[in-house]
Enzyme design. Sequence first.
Site, PDB file in Angstrom:
ATOM      1  N   HIS A  43     -19.705  56.220  32.098  1.00  0.00           N
ATOM      2  CA  HIS A  43     -19.574  57.525  30.948  1.00  0.00           C
ATOM      3  C   HIS A  43     -20.590  56.941  29.922  1.00  0.00           C
ATOM      4  O   HIS A  43     -20.928  55.754  29.501  1.00  0.00           O
ATOM      5  CB  HIS A  43     -18.305  57.534  30.357  1.00  0.00           C
ATOM      6  CG  HIS A  43     -18.081  56.168  29.791  1.00  0.00           C
ATOM      7  ND1 HIS A  43     -18.266  55.954  28.321  1.00  0.00           N
ATOM      8  CD2 HIS A  43     -17.241  55.081  30.042  1.00  0.00           C
ATOM      9  CE1 HIS A  43     -17.826  54.907  27.967  1.00  0.00           C
ATOM     10  NE2 HIS A  43     -17.123  54.227  28.954  1.00  0.00           N
ATOM     11  N   ASP A  44     -21.559  58.000  29.618  1.00  0.00           N
ATOM     12  CA  ASP A  44     -22.373  58.091  28.484  1.00  0.00           C
ATOM     13  C   ASP A  44     -23.623  57.173  28.727  1.00  0.00           C
ATOM     14  O   ASP A  44     -24.481  56.901  27.859  1.00  0.00           O
ATOM     15  CB  ASP A  44     -21.744  57.305  27.266  1.00  0.00           C
ATOM     16  CG  ASP A  44     -20.771  58.440  26.722  1.00  0.00           C
ATOM     17  OD1 ASP A  44     -21.187  59.690  26.561  1.00  0.00           O
ATOM     18  OD2 ASP A  44     -19.424  57.970  26.689  1.00  0.00           O
TER      19      ASP A  44
ATOM     20  N   GLY B 275     -20.187  51.265  30.669  1.00  0.00           N
ATOM     21  CA  GLY B 275     -20.605  52.369  29.758  1.00  0.00           C
ATOM     22  C   GLY B 275     -21.552  52.235  28.757  1.00  0.00           C
ATOM     23  O   GLY B 275     -21.691  51.436  28.203  1.00  0.00           O
TER      24      GLY B 275
END
Length: 258
Positions: free
Chosen positions: A118-119, A136
């Site tokens: 994520h991200d 992440g």
Amino acid sequence: MKQPLAYIHPAAKIDPSVVIDPFVTIEENVEIGEGTRIGSNVTIMSGARIGKNCRIFPGAVVSAVPQDLKFRGEDTVAIIGDNTTLRECVTINRGTAARGRTVVGSNCLIMAYCHVAHDCIVGDNVVMSNATQLAGEVQVDNYAVIGGGALVHQFCHIGPHVMLQGGALVNKDIPPYVKAAREPISFAGVNSIGLRRRGFSSDTIREIQEIYRYLYLSGLNNSDAVERIEAELPATPERDEIILFVRNSKRGIIKGYV
């Protein structure tokens, strides 16, 4: 595009030229650009934004919800640029409230079994070799090449034109234009071969090498080395990029080899 053995949500926005193989699942709130090919058993979940002329090989999963306990179902996306290849069983999670998006740029090759959490922000023309794992909020800049099986710690930043050894455990930032190798991961010289391939002149490569002599061979700490570089070496785009990278590093840059 029509494939009777695939599930495609009627609200998905898919260019008519997209080729979809059997047993693909495409959820709602997905956009796929022209010329892209989706291999069998690929799952494209809500929030995916896939560009033009991409190739997604069997077993890949794009835009699954983050593997992050702080995620609360936010409306986020996973963006894949144009002309990017995702090989077999690549997994790319969508963003969280932290950034709202996960991005893999254009003209990238993401080899089999890689994970982009994520991200993460992955730039253009990046190569991630087999089984590379990004935690992440990692940032990987343009033209970086990551060797197979590398593990990159959360929040790390890998600069442009970096060559990273396979199997590396990365827990610090890796500044632009360098090779990073050994255990623990360390500065291993300037990526001169890669820079020549991408059109950097011999003079520019020598200037980059001189900058890293200050950072890694002078005995100065990073702050003092950066001050000396700024005072004693002529301003160039490469010099300023390295200085900015070092000053903005939140985790600190990798050390020289001892």
